[in-house]
Design a protein around this motif. Structure first.
Motif, PDB file in Angstrom:
ATOM      1  N   GLY A 169       0.812  -1.208   0.000  1.00 16.04           N
ATOM      2  CA  GLY A 169       0.000   0.000   0.000  1.00 16.04           C
ATOM      3  C   GLY A 169       0.845   1.257   0.000  1.00 16.04           C
ATOM      4  N   SER A 170       0.221   2.367  -0.348  1.00 14.24           N
ATOM      5  CA  SER A 170       0.891   3.666  -0.365  1.00 14.24           C
ATOM      6  C   SER A 170       0.139   4.626   0.543  1.00 14.24           C
ATOM      7  N   PHE A 171       0.901   5.466   1.239  1.00 12.61           N
ATOM      8  CA  PHE A 171       0.312   6.439   2.160  1.00 12.61           C
ATOM      9  C   PHE A 171       0.816   7.818   1.787  1.00 12.61           C
ATOM     10  N   LEU A 172      -0.113   8.717   1.495  1.00 10.25           N
ATOM     11  CA  LEU A 172       0.225  10.096   1.153  1.00 10.25           C
ATOM     12  C   LEU A 172       0.007  10.966   2.387  1.00 10.25           C
ATOM     13  N   TYR A 173       1.097  11.551   2.870  1.00  7.86           N
ATOM     14  CA  TYR A 173       1.037  12.430   4.028  1.00  7.86           C
ATOM     15  C   TYR A 173       0.902  13.876   3.545  1.00  7.86           C
ATOM     16  N   ILE A 174      -0.143  14.521   3.938  1.00  7.59           N
ATOM     17  CA  ILE A 174      -0.344  15.927   3.586  1.00  7.59           C
ATOM     18  C   ILE A 174       0.214  16.829   4.675  1.00  7.59           C
ATOM     19  N   THR A 175       0.021  16.410   5.935  1.00  9.04           N
ATOM     20  CA  THR A 175       0.518  17.183   7.075  1.00  9.04           C
ATOM     21  C   THR A 175       1.418  16.304   7.928  1.00  9.04           C
ATOM     22  N   PRO A 176       2.465  16.819   8.578  1.00 10.76           N
ATOM     23  CA  PRO A 176       2.886  18.229   8.511  1.00 10.76           C
ATOM     24  C   PRO A 176       3.647  18.572   7.228  1.00 10.76           C
ATOM     25  N   HIS A 177       4.187  17.577   6.513  1.00 10.52           N
ATOM     26  CA  HIS A 177       4.886  17.804   5.259  1.00 10.52           C
ATOM     27  C   HIS A 177       4.362  16.812   4.231  1.00 10.52           C
ATOM     28  N   LYS A 178       4.398  17.205   2.992  1.00 14.15           N
ATOM     29  CA  LYS A 178       3.864  16.357   1.929  1.00 14.15           C
ATOM     30  C   LYS A 178       4.881  15.285   1.554  1.00 14.15           C
ATOM     31  N   ARG A 179       4.567  14.053   1.902  1.00 12.81           N
ATOM     32  CA  ARG A 179       5.439  12.926   1.635  1.00 12.81           C
ATOM     33  C   ARG A 179       4.604  11.727   1.220  1.00 12.81           C
ATOM     34  N   LYS A 180       5.254  10.775   0.577  1.00 10.96           N
ATOM     35  CA  LYS A 180       4.546   9.581   0.129  1.00 10.96           C
ATOM     36  C   LYS A 180       5.385   8.348   0.440  1.00 10.96           C
ATOM     37  N   TYR A 181       4.745   7.412   1.135  1.00 10.18           N
ATOM     38  CA  TYR A 181       5.389   6.130   1.436  1.00 10.18           C
ATOM     39  C   TYR A 181       4.755   5.044   0.572  1.00 10.18           C
ATOM     40  N   VAL A 182       5.598   4.220  -0.040  1.00  9.16           N
ATOM     41  CA  VAL A 182       5.127   3.092  -0.849  1.00  9.16           C
ATOM     42  C   VAL A 182       5.864   1.847  -0.392  1.00  9.16           C
ATOM     43  N   GLY A 183       5.122   0.833  -0.003  1.00  7.11           N
ATOM     44  CA  GLY A 183       5.786  -0.385   0.451  1.00  7.11           C
ATOM     45  C   GLY A 183       4.836  -1.340   1.144  1.00  7.11           C
ATOM     46  N   GLN A 184       5.401  -2.140   2.044  1.00  6.52           N
ATOM     47  CA  GLN A 184       4.654  -3.175   2.733  1.00  6.52           C
ATOM     48  C   GLN A 184       4.219  -2.716   4.117  1.00  6.52           C
ATOM     49  N   TRP A 185       3.035  -3.170   4.508  1.00  6.98           N
ATOM     50  CA  TRP A 185       2.482  -2.883   5.828  1.00  6.98           C
ATOM     51  C   TRP A 185       2.190  -4.195   6.544  1.00  6.98           C
ATOM     52  N   VAL A 186       2.423  -4.211   7.834  1.00  9.42           N
ATOM     53  CA  VAL A 186       2.109  -5.380   8.656  1.00  9.42           C
ATOM     54  C   VAL A 186       1.400  -4.897   9.916  1.00  9.42           C
ATOM     55  N   ASN A 187       0.180  -5.318  10.084  1.00  9.80           N
ATOM     56  CA  ASN A 187      -0.596  -4.989  11.286  1.00  9.80           C
ATOM     57  C   ASN A 187      -0.614  -3.485  11.546  1.00  9.80           C
ATOM     58  N   ASP A 188      -0.875  -2.713  10.482  1.00 10.44           N
ATOM     59  CA  ASP A 188      -1.032  -1.255  10.546  1.00 10.44           C
ATOM     60  C   ASP A 188       0.282  -0.492  10.691  1.00 10.44           C
ATOM     61  N   VAL A 189       1.432  -1.181  10.520  1.00  6.74           N
ATOM     62  CA  VAL A 189       2.734  -0.535  10.651  1.00  6.74           C
ATOM     63  C   VAL A 189       3.501  -0.667   9.339  1.00  6.74           C
ATOM     64  N   ALA A 190       4.081   0.443   8.865  1.00  8.25           N
ATOM     65  CA  ALA A 190       4.916   0.410   7.663  1.00  8.25           C
ATOM     66  C   ALA A 190       6.199  -0.341   7.969  1.00  8.25           C
TER      67      ALA A 190
END
Length: 271
Positions: A169-190
């Motif tokens: 999955g990918s997570f787009l962070y708008i706040t506090p800074h605009k960043r994007k994480y792409v990768g694997q998640w396990v039990n709600d943790v990147a």
């Protein structure tokens, strides 16, 4: 005329007429049960069948819709104290098929597919805090691919398992800074992936820094990760190896290449 003293068989007994009149078939006015519950609607062989309205006096529930053999089946609306709770399809007395549910205690609203009284299949949940989840469900929980947009603008697109982020999955962070994480998640943790710093609208107006590998000078750069004082670490390990093993220290050759890469070669030649 019958003079035998036996009742004539051509005339049905009176109790059969009364029993026939007591059978509930077709549309009826309100029927009140021994518990005080009320039903108004259609019947078939003493069972609620067709369209009807049922009121349960002990919990304030009310159902308006289709019945088959005393079970809610077809389309119908469930109310609690006069407010709509669920409207949609039913099967075998349970919410089943497409339907919309209003969670009065939390203010959340779900619209989508149901199975055996639980959210199952594709559906959208609109939370009271303005967050929205649109995706797959199983046994009442988020499971499979889905997209969740949070109240602060952050957004997750990927896979879920029992209500937590799990899988790719990918997570787009708008706040506090605009960043994007792409990768694997396990039990709600990147767990394993890449995190990219994205330029904001203000950052796009700044000048490009040629030395910046990201190509854009942003206000919230991700710091580079590296080893501090690598040569010191190498010397320390050589000293420990020599002391503990009582052998000659290996020959370390460090050469500087034009591309500023360090090459370390170890020569353990025994002559």
């Amino acid at each position: 005329m019958n003079f035998s003293g036996k009742p004539s068989m051509s005339v049905p007994p009176k109790w059969k007429d009364n029993d026939r009149l007591a059978q509930k078939n077709g549309p009826r006015k309100t029927i009140i049960s021994a518990k005080g519950n009320r039903y108004t609607g259609e019947w078939l062989e003493n069972q609620r069948n067709g369209y009807g309205e049922q009121i349960w006096v002990n919990n304030g529930k009310q159902y308006k819709g289709d019945w088959i053999r005393d079970r809610r089946h077809g389309r119908g609306t469930l109310l609690m104290n006069g407010q709509i709770v669920y409207e949609g399809e039913w099967e075998n007395d349970k919410m089943h098929g497409l339907g919309k549910y209003y969670y009065r205690e939390t203010g959340d609203i779900f619209e989508g597919q149901w199975k055996d009284g639980k959210r199952c299949g594709k559906g959208e949940m609109r939370y009271a805090d303005k967050s929205v989840y649109n995706g797959m469900w199983r046994d009442g929980k988020k499971c499979g691919f889905g997209i969740q947009t949070y109240a602060n603008g952050n957004r997750y697109e990927g896979y879920w398992l029992e209500d937590v982020k799990h899988g790719e999955g990918s997570f787009l962070y708008i706040t506090p800074h605009k960043r994007k994480y792409v990768g694997q998640w396990v039990n709600d943790v990147a767990k394993c992936g890449s995190l990219e710093d994205l330029p904001s609208e203000e950052d796009k107006e700044t000048k490009t820094d040629p030395s910046d590998p990201f190509g854009v000078e942003t206000r919230a750069k991700i710091p580079r990760v590296g080893v501090a004082e690598p040569q010191k670490i190498i010397d320390t390990q050589i000293a420990l190896l020599t002391e503990n093993n009582s052998i000659d220290a290996p020959l370390i050759k460090i050469s500087q290449k034009q591309n500023e890469e360090e090459e370390i070669s170890i020569d353990n030649d025994e002559e």
